[in-house]
Motif scaffolding. Structure first.
Motif, mmCIF file in Angstrom:
data_model
loop_
_atom_site.group_PDB
_atom_site.id
_atom_site.type_symbol
_atom_site.label_atom_id
_atom_site.label_comp_id
_atom_site.label_asym_id
_atom_site.label_seq_id
_atom_site.Cartn_x
_atom_site.Cartn_y
_atom_site.Cartn_z
ATOM 1 N N ARG A 31 0.840 -1.199 0.000
ATOM 2 C CA ARG A 31 0.000 0.000 0.000
ATOM 3 C C ARG A 31 0.873 1.245 0.000
ATOM 4 O O ARG A 31 1.850 1.326 0.738
ATOM 5 N N VAL A 32 0.518 2.223 -0.836
ATOM 6 C CA VAL A 32 1.216 3.503 -0.897
ATOM 7 C C VAL A 32 0.187 4.598 -0.650
ATOM 8 O O VAL A 32 -0.796 4.719 -1.398
ATOM 9 N N LEU A 33 0.402 5.401 0.378
ATOM 10 C CA LEU A 33 -0.555 6.426 0.792
ATOM 11 C C LEU A 33 -0.256 7.738 0.076
ATOM 12 O O LEU A 33 0.859 8.254 0.140
ATOM 13 N N ALA A 34 -1.273 8.273 -0.597
ATOM 14 C CA ALA A 34 -1.120 9.551 -1.292
ATOM 15 C C ALA A 34 -1.172 10.708 -0.296
ATOM 16 O O ALA A 34 -1.878 10.640 0.711
ATOM 17 N N PRO A 35 -0.453 11.795 -0.588
ATOM 18 C CA PRO A 35 -0.433 12.940 0.324
ATOM 19 C C PRO A 35 -1.601 13.896 0.080
ATOM 20 O O PRO A 35 -1.415 15.087 -0.189
ATOM 21 N N ASN A 36 -2.815 13.392 0.183
ATOM 22 C CA ASN A 36 -4.005 14.223 -0.032
ATOM 23 C C ASN A 36 -5.007 14.063 1.105
ATOM 24 O O ASN A 36 -6.192 13.801 0.875
ATOM 25 N N PRO A 37 -4.564 14.207 2.372
ATOM 26 C CA PRO A 37 -5.494 14.041 3.486
ATOM 27 C C PRO A 37 -6.551 15.144 3.501
ATOM 28 O O PRO A 37 -6.305 16.277 3.092
ATOM 29 N N SER A 38 -7.743 14.780 3.983
ATOM 30 C CA SER A 38 -8.837 15.743 4.126
ATOM 31 C C SER A 38 -9.920 15.059 4.949
ATOM 32 O O SER A 38 -9.871 13.843 5.183
ATOM 33 N N PRO A 39 -10.928 15.817 5.385
ATOM 34 C CA PRO A 39 -12.020 15.162 6.114
ATOM 35 C C PRO A 39 -12.721 14.067 5.308
ATOM 36 O O PRO A 39 -13.245 13.115 5.883
ATOM 37 N N GLY A 44 -5.643 10.091 3.367
ATOM 38 C CA GLY A 44 -5.297 10.245 1.961
ATOM 39 C C GLY A 44 -5.795 9.034 1.202
ATOM 40 O O GLY A 44 -6.382 8.107 1.770
ATOM 41 N N THR A 45 -5.592 9.037 -0.102
ATOM 42 C CA THR A 45 -6.003 7.907 -0.942
ATOM 43 C C THR A 45 -4.982 6.785 -0.851
ATOM 44 O O THR A 45 -3.776 7.015 -0.955
ATOM 45 N N ASN A 46 -5.462 5.567 -0.661
ATOM 46 C CA ASN A 46 -4.593 4.392 -0.666
ATOM 47 C C ASN A 46 -4.474 3.853 -2.089
ATOM 48 O O ASN A 46 -5.473 3.478 -2.702
ATOM 49 N N VAL A 61 -3.480 -0.381 -8.436
ATOM 50 C CA VAL A 61 -4.916 -0.187 -8.247
ATOM 51 C C VAL A 61 -5.152 1.166 -7.580
ATOM 52 O O VAL A 61 -4.585 1.452 -6.529
ATOM 53 N N ASP A 62 -5.995 1.983 -8.193
ATOM 54 C CA ASP A 62 -6.314 3.326 -7.724
ATOM 55 C C ASP A 62 -5.065 4.188 -7.566
ATOM 56 O O ASP A 62 -4.600 4.446 -6.449
ATOM 57 N N PRO A 63 -4.500 4.660 -8.679
ATOM 58 C CA PRO A 63 -3.287 5.481 -8.589
ATOM 59 C C PRO A 63 -3.491 6.760 -7.802
ATOM 60 O O PRO A 63 -2.537 7.300 -7.237
ATOM 61 N N GLY A 64 -4.737 7.273 -7.766
ATOM 62 C CA GLY A 64 -5.004 8.440 -6.938
ATOM 63 C C GLY A 64 -4.717 9.740 -7.641
ATOM 64 O O GLY A 64 -4.841 9.852 -8.866
ATOM 65 N N PRO A 65 -4.321 10.769 -6.878
ATOM 66 C CA PRO A 65 -4.069 12.081 -7.476
ATOM 67 C C PRO A 65 -2.784 12.078 -8.296
ATOM 68 O O PRO A 65 -1.832 11.350 -7.988
ATOM 69 N N ASP A 66 -2.756 12.890 -9.340
ATOM 70 C CA ASP A 66 -1.563 13.016 -10.189
ATOM 71 C C ASP A 66 -0.600 13.972 -9.495
ATOM 72 O O ASP A 66 -0.459 15.133 -9.865
ATOM 73 N N ASP A 67 0.075 13.450 -8.484
ATOM 74 C CA ASP A 67 0.934 14.237 -7.602
ATOM 75 C C ASP A 67 2.368 13.741 -7.720
ATOM 76 O O ASP A 67 2.613 12.531 -7.598
ATOM 77 N N PRO A 68 3.348 14.616 -7.953
ATOM 78 C CA PRO A 68 4.735 14.164 -8.153
ATOM 79 C C PRO A 68 5.289 13.382 -6.968
ATOM 80 O O PRO A 68 6.003 12.391 -7.155
#
Length: 288
Positions: A31-39, A44-46, A61-68
């Motif tokens: 699992r890789v956690l994306a840096p997009n935490p919010s309520p 963040g997105t897993n 699976v579920d790449p999430g936000p296009d964040d560098p």
């Protein structure tokens, strides 16, 4: 009405904000956690890398936000697995899960697959319910789980774990919005995942659920029934609009979450209206 008890309250789960950026959950899964935490997204997105050890391949699976920074973390996790990405799978079209699908699929030279043709892209693959995907030395079964969105799907792994996207969250409960979501479909999907007897639930947000996944699904089902009763009770007490129902039922919830609660309330009221238990006319609510 007796309030359903969430079994996770007694589990040793990481505190909010304490999930590690990368974690190996089982031999098949990182699992890789994306840096997009919010309520709404919790920690963040897993994003998940799935593949047989030693295969030299992995499915994202579920790449999430296009964040560098998130891309760098995913590529580091691929390197740690000594694997290249051979496919990108998406549980549903929401941007916090799907935004990076097409650009990263192009970067990795990997086909994107989703239930929504717009997410899969012109060169992608539209997945059908019940498909069995032989990828990266393992097999993933496509499990239809509409409700949160019409195109939502989960992926069952050979280990018995299920990647459930936003169908089940590691903390709290999933939002079923209106008109995009469908509570009746959502309940049916919960039962479908329950019938699989999952060994673990790997959620789109929040920690993985491994101790008793079936108990969490039971709680989700009971919570929906309880919430319906709360909404009807609010109308009995005099609430006459959706906002008044939300103010009554969610009085102890931070007001910043009330807009999401209103969407979920609309979806549940639509179900109750279809069953003849409520009358909904725009924002007005009454009993039959």
């Amino acid at each position: 009405m007796r309030t359903p008890v969430d079994p996770r309250t007694t589990w040793e789960l990481p505190a909010p904000g304490a999930m590690p950026r990368t974690a190996d959950l089982e031999p098949l899964v990182t699992r890789v956690l994306a840096p997009n935490p919010s309520p709404m997204t919790l920690d963040g997105t897993n994003s998940y890398l799935v593949g047989a050890p030693g295969s030299g391949q992995a499915v994202l699976v579920d790449p999430g936000p296009d964040d560098p920074a998130h891309l760098a973390a995913v590529e580091a996790a691929l390197a740690a697995r000594d694997a290249r990405c051979v496919a990108v799978l998406v549980t549903h079209h929401h941007g916090d899960h799907a935004e990076a699908a097409l650009p990263w699929g192009e970067r990795f030279g990997a086909q994107v697959a989703a239930a929504d043709a717009g997410v899969a892209g012109p060169a992608g693959r539209v997945l059908e319910p019940g498909e069995r995907l032989a990828l990266a030395g393992t097999v993933l079964d496509v499990v239809p789980t509409p409700g949160h969105t019409a195109d939502h799907q989960a992926f069952r792994l050979e280990s018995g774990a299920v990647l459930v996207g936003d169908h089940v969250l590691g903390r709290g409960t999933s939002v079923v919005t209106h008109p995009e979501g469908d509570v009746l479909a959502y309940l049916e999907s919960l039962r479908r995942v329950h019938d699989l007897g999952p060994s673990a639930l790997y959620c789109g947000h929040g920690p993985e659920l491994t101790e008793d996944p079936g108990a969490v699904l039971d709680f989700y089902l009971a919570h929906r029934v309880f919430r319906e009763g709360q909404l009807l009770a609010a109308v009995v007490r005099g609430a006459r609009t959706v906002d008044e129902v939300v103010a009554d039922v969610y009085a102890d919830v931070p007001r910043g979450l009330w807009p999401a609660a209103a969407q979920s309330t609309r979806a549940t009221l639509a179900k109750l209206a279809a069953e003849g238990h409520a009358v909904v006319d725009g924002d007005r609510v009454s009993l039959p």
